[in-house]
Design a protein around this motif. Structure first.
Motif, PDB file in Angstrom:
ATOM      1  N   ILE A   8       0.834  -1.200   0.000  1.00 46.93           N
ATOM      2  CA  ILE A   8       0.000   0.000   0.000  1.00 46.93           C
ATOM      3  C   ILE A   8       0.869   1.250   0.000  1.00 46.93           C
ATOM      4  N   ARG A   9       1.901   1.274   0.830  1.00 47.87           N
ATOM      5  CA  ARG A   9       2.815   2.415   0.881  1.00 47.87           C
ATOM      6  C   ARG A   9       3.494   2.628  -0.471  1.00 47.87           C
ATOM      7  N   GLU A  10       3.955   1.547  -1.086  1.00 42.38           N
ATOM      8  CA  GLU A  10       4.624   1.667  -2.378  1.00 42.38           C
ATOM      9  C   GLU A  10       3.668   2.225  -3.436  1.00 42.38           C
ATOM     10  N   ALA A  11       2.420   1.747  -3.424  1.00 40.32           N
ATOM     11  CA  ALA A  11       1.443   2.205  -4.414  1.00 40.32           C
ATOM     12  C   ALA A  11       1.046   3.655  -4.191  1.00 40.32           C
ATOM     13  N   LEU A  12       0.774   4.041  -2.958  1.00 41.36           N
ATOM     14  CA  LEU A  12       0.245   5.372  -2.679  1.00 41.36           C
ATOM     15  C   LEU A  12       1.304   6.445  -2.514  1.00 41.36           C
ATOM     16  N   VAL A  13       2.512   6.066  -2.129  1.00 44.85           N
ATOM     17  CA  VAL A  13       3.565   7.057  -1.901  1.00 44.85           C
ATOM     18  C   VAL A  13       4.615   6.999  -3.007  1.00 44.85           C
ATOM     19  N   ASP A  14       5.222   5.842  -3.199  1.00 40.73           N
ATOM     20  CA  ASP A  14       6.327   5.731  -4.143  1.00 40.73           C
ATOM     21  C   ASP A  14       5.870   5.810  -5.598  1.00 40.73           C
ATOM     22  N   GLN A  15       4.682   5.284  -5.897  1.00 38.54           N
ATOM     23  CA  GLN A  15       4.169   5.279  -7.270  1.00 38.54           C
ATOM     24  C   GLN A  15       2.816   5.979  -7.350  1.00 38.54           C
ATOM     25  N   ALA A  16       2.699   7.092  -6.655  1.00 39.40           N
ATOM     26  CA  ALA A  16       1.423   7.807  -6.565  1.00 39.40           C
ATOM     27  C   ALA A  16       0.891   8.207  -7.935  1.00 39.40           C
ATOM     28  N   ALA A  18       1.216   6.759 -10.835  1.00 34.67           N
ATOM     29  CA  ALA A  18       0.675   5.612 -11.563  1.00 34.67           C
ATOM     30  C   ALA A  18      -0.663   5.147 -10.999  1.00 34.67           C
ATOM     31  N   PHE A  19      -0.877   5.347  -9.701  1.00 35.77           N
ATOM     32  CA  PHE A  19      -2.095   4.862  -9.053  1.00 35.77           C
ATOM     33  C   PHE A  19      -3.121   5.959  -8.810  1.00 35.77           C
ATOM     34  N   SER A  20      -2.886   7.162  -9.310  1.00 37.49           N
ATOM     35  CA  SER A  20      -3.789   8.270  -9.001  1.00 37.49           C
ATOM     36  C   SER A  20      -4.917   8.432  -9.999  1.00 37.49           C
ATOM     37  N   ASP A  21      -4.933   7.684 -11.076  1.00 39.32           N
ATOM     38  CA  ASP A  21      -5.959   7.834 -12.103  1.00 39.32           C
ATOM     39  C   ASP A  21      -7.255   7.158 -11.680  1.00 39.32           C
ATOM     40  N   TRP A  22      -8.358   7.628 -12.233  1.00 41.48           N
ATOM     41  CA  TRP A  22      -9.663   7.031 -11.966  1.00 41.48           C
ATOM     42  C   TRP A  22      -9.784   5.711 -12.712  1.00 41.48           C
ATOM     43  N   GLY A  23     -10.530   4.796 -12.164  1.00 46.46           N
ATOM     44  CA  GLY A  23     -10.859   3.577 -12.883  1.00 46.46           C
ATOM     45  C   GLY A  23     -11.967   3.874 -13.877  1.00 46.46           C
ATOM     46  N   THR A  24     -12.160   2.999 -14.829  1.00 42.72           N
ATOM     47  CA  THR A  24     -13.221   3.226 -15.808  1.00 42.72           C
ATOM     48  C   THR A  24     -14.507   2.577 -15.321  1.00 42.72           C
TER      49      THR A  24
END
Length: 72
Positions: A8-16, A18-24
């Motif tokens: 979770i930390r890697e997704a939300l902090v380190d790769q924010a 890449a993971f900040s887009d809305w889903g379709t």
């Protein structure tokens, strides 16, 4: 799906980015085709938001005279 605090930390902090887009939302994609403010993303969203705000302001929203007319 993320499992564990490190993931979770890697997704939300380190790769924010890449993971900040809305889903379709598959049901709405054929209808709106990303051309509305709610489901738009990135530059398209920014352009639509600016256009919408400018249009609302041009129609008198936020002006005291419009508030008086609504109250009447």
């Amino acid at each position: 799906m993320l499992c564990g605090t490190e993931a979770i930390r890697e997704a939300l902090v380190d790769q924010a980015e890449a993971f900040s887009d809305w889903g379709t939302v598959a049901v709405f994609e054929p209808i709106v085709q990303r051309y509305n403010v709610v489901f738009a993303r990135g530059e398209c969203w920014k352009d639509l938001l600016q256009f919408s705000l400018a249009t609302v302001k041009d129609l008198g929203m936020g002006k005291h005279s419009v508030e008086e007319q609504i109250q009447e």
